[in-house]
Design a protein around this motif. Structure first.
Motif, mmCIF file in Angstrom:
data_model
loop_
_atom_site.group_PDB
_atom_site.id
_atom_site.type_symbol
_atom_site.label_atom_id
_atom_site.label_comp_id
_atom_site.label_asym_id
_atom_site.label_seq_id
_atom_site.Cartn_x
_atom_site.Cartn_y
_atom_site.Cartn_z
ATOM 1 N N THR A 107 -14.692 4.455 -3.904
ATOM 2 C CA THR A 107 -13.830 5.585 -4.220
ATOM 3 C C THR A 107 -12.749 5.706 -3.151
ATOM 4 O O THR A 107 -13.034 5.610 -1.956
ATOM 5 C CB THR A 107 -14.644 6.888 -4.289
ATOM 6 O OG1 THR A 107 -15.625 6.766 -5.326
ATOM 7 C CG2 THR A 107 -13.750 8.075 -4.591
ATOM 8 N N ILE A 108 -11.510 5.885 -3.587
ATOM 9 C CA ILE A 108 -10.399 5.977 -2.645
ATOM 10 C C ILE A 108 -9.534 7.182 -2.985
ATOM 11 O O ILE A 108 -9.591 7.721 -4.082
ATOM 12 C CB ILE A 108 -9.522 4.704 -2.656
ATOM 13 C CG1 ILE A 108 -8.842 4.557 -4.030
ATOM 14 C CG2 ILE A 108 -10.317 3.476 -2.294
ATOM 15 C CD1 ILE A 108 -7.741 3.530 -4.040
ATOM 16 N N THR A 109 -8.737 7.594 -2.027
ATOM 17 C CA THR A 109 -7.689 8.582 -2.271
ATOM 18 C C THR A 109 -6.356 7.827 -2.310
ATOM 19 O O THR A 109 -6.207 6.779 -1.675
ATOM 20 C CB THR A 109 -7.647 9.642 -1.158
ATOM 21 O OG1 THR A 109 -7.508 8.980 0.117
ATOM 22 C CG2 THR A 109 -8.923 10.476 -1.165
ATOM 23 N N ALA A 156 0.835 -1.206 0.000
ATOM 24 C CA ALA A 156 0.000 0.000 0.000
ATOM 25 C C ALA A 156 0.868 1.254 0.000
ATOM 26 O O ALA A 156 0.540 2.257 -0.654
ATOM 27 C CB ALA A 156 -0.930 -0.003 1.212
ATOM 28 N N GLY A 157 1.987 1.214 0.717
ATOM 29 C CA GLY A 157 2.901 2.354 0.733
ATOM 30 C C GLY A 157 3.537 2.588 -0.624
ATOM 31 O O GLY A 157 3.700 3.734 -1.058
ATOM 32 N N ARG A 158 3.913 1.501 -1.300
ATOM 33 C CA ARG A 158 4.477 1.640 -2.639
ATOM 34 C C ARG A 158 3.459 2.261 -3.596
ATOM 35 O O ARG A 158 3.770 3.192 -4.352
ATOM 36 C CB ARG A 158 4.906 0.272 -3.187
ATOM 37 C CG ARG A 158 6.112 -0.353 -2.523
ATOM 38 C CD ARG A 158 6.503 -1.651 -3.230
ATOM 39 N NE ARG A 158 7.541 -2.373 -2.521
ATOM 40 C CZ ARG A 158 8.844 -2.147 -2.632
ATOM 41 N NH1 ARG A 158 9.272 -1.192 -3.426
ATOM 42 N NH2 ARG A 158 9.724 -2.876 -1.948
ATOM 43 N N VAL A 159 2.223 1.737 -3.571
ATOM 44 C CA VAL A 159 1.186 2.215 -4.489
ATOM 45 C C VAL A 159 0.840 3.677 -4.195
ATOM 46 O O VAL A 159 0.745 4.500 -5.110
ATOM 47 C CB VAL A 159 -0.069 1.327 -4.399
ATOM 48 C CG1 VAL A 159 -1.226 1.932 -5.195
ATOM 49 C CG2 VAL A 159 0.240 -0.083 -4.914
ATOM 50 N N PRO A 186 -6.352 4.247 2.910
ATOM 51 C CA PRO A 186 -7.455 3.847 2.022
ATOM 52 C C PRO A 186 -7.094 2.681 1.111
ATOM 53 O O PRO A 186 -7.939 1.812 0.845
ATOM 54 C CB PRO A 186 -7.737 5.119 1.220
ATOM 55 C CG PRO A 186 -7.263 6.235 2.094
ATOM 56 C CD PRO A 186 -6.057 5.691 2.788
ATOM 57 N N ILE A 187 -5.854 2.642 0.641
ATOM 58 C CA ILE A 187 -5.436 1.521 -0.201
ATOM 59 C C ILE A 187 -5.306 0.254 0.633
ATOM 60 O O ILE A 187 -5.749 -0.832 0.219
ATOM 61 C CB ILE A 187 -4.112 1.859 -0.913
ATOM 62 C CG1 ILE A 187 -4.330 3.012 -1.901
ATOM 63 C CG2 ILE A 187 -3.558 0.633 -1.642
ATOM 64 C CD1 ILE A 187 -3.054 3.561 -2.504
#
Length: 256
Positions: free
Chosen positions: A71-73, A36-39, A78-79
């Motif tokens: 819907t995400i930011t 998630a941090g990478r994305v 959120p990821i």
């Protein structure tokens, strides 16, 4: 890669984007929060490079004929919150590392991580090793919402394309990375053991006969792992099928 922002590298008028990036990582198992941090980091940087990566991001779930959306930011939490839902949607147990993260923006950017190669942060070690590979696939086709917002994408121009490539290298830390065009994607995958596009990060220690490369080829060394990066000219629009065939011959892998 060197900064070539002073070069004139326009996208031909009338063209719609038909390019993409593929980063491939072999046998890397991480936690969900690491992925998630990478994305999140990648999408945040890409949004500063070109507006096609801005807009509203969403995750699609449910039956294909009646899809629903979340819907995400482009932020870590959120990821990260999507991972349990992704496993549930694919009928995986909550410790499975074969989930696929697939999100897109209403401005035309899209990113798929297949599979994520990750497990929850508090999960026990897997019984079987993860053997990969994991692919980060990104495409960009500007949508009407981008124009309606008064924005214009230059993602397929040479200068911006190089910055996009570099962002993917930093955030995904791949073994191979290719910026491809519609032309290179039409070549039969069975005839190309190593993917070659406009810009290509070769696997480390790949043999290369530089005397056989096209004259437009520009070679640099990846500071992250010492591998070779080949850029075939200053713009993806100037890439030809002959360039691809010649480069494969330089790798000792002539296409049939």
């Amino acid at each position: 890669m060197p900064d070539i922002s002073d070069l004139e590298l326009p996208e031909p008028t009338g063209h719609r984007t038909s390019c993409g990036i593929r980063a491939v990582i072999d046998c890397r198992l991480e936690t969900d929060s690491a992925v998630a941090g990478r994305v999140a980091g990648l999408l945040t940087e890409l949004a500063t490079i070109d507006p096609v990566w801005q807009g509203t991001w969403r995750y699609e779930f449910g039956p294909w004929h009646t899809p629903e959306y979340i819907t995400i930011t482009p932020e870590i939490q959120p990821i990260l919150d999507l991972f349990p839902r992704i496993r549930e949607d694919n009928d995986f147990n909550q410790h499975a590392y074969a989930a696929t993260l697939d999100i897109d923006s209403n401005f035309g950017g899209g990113l798929s991580v297949t599979p994520t190669g990750s497990i929850p942060d508090n999960a026990p070690p897997p019984r079987f090793p993860f053997t990969g590979p994991t692919r980060y696939d990104a495409g960009f086709t500007p949508k009407p919402a981008l124009t309606e917002a008064g924005l214009h994408s230059r993602a397929t121009t040479g200068t911006i394309g190089i910055h996009i490539f570099d962002a993917f290298d930093r955030w995904t830390e791949p073994d191979t990375l290719v910026y491809s065009t519609a032309m290179t994607r039409t070549l039969d995958p069975r005839t190309r053991p190593i993917d070659i596009g406009w810009i290509s990060l070769l696997p480390p220690n790949t043999p290369l006969d530089t005397t056989l490369l096209p004259t437009k080829a520009i070679l640099t060394t990846n500071p992250r792992n010492g591998a070779t990066i080949i850029r075939l000219g200053n713009s993806p629009w100037h890439l030809t099928e002959t360039d691809i065939h010649t480069t494969h011959a330089a790798l000792g892998q002539p296409l049939r």
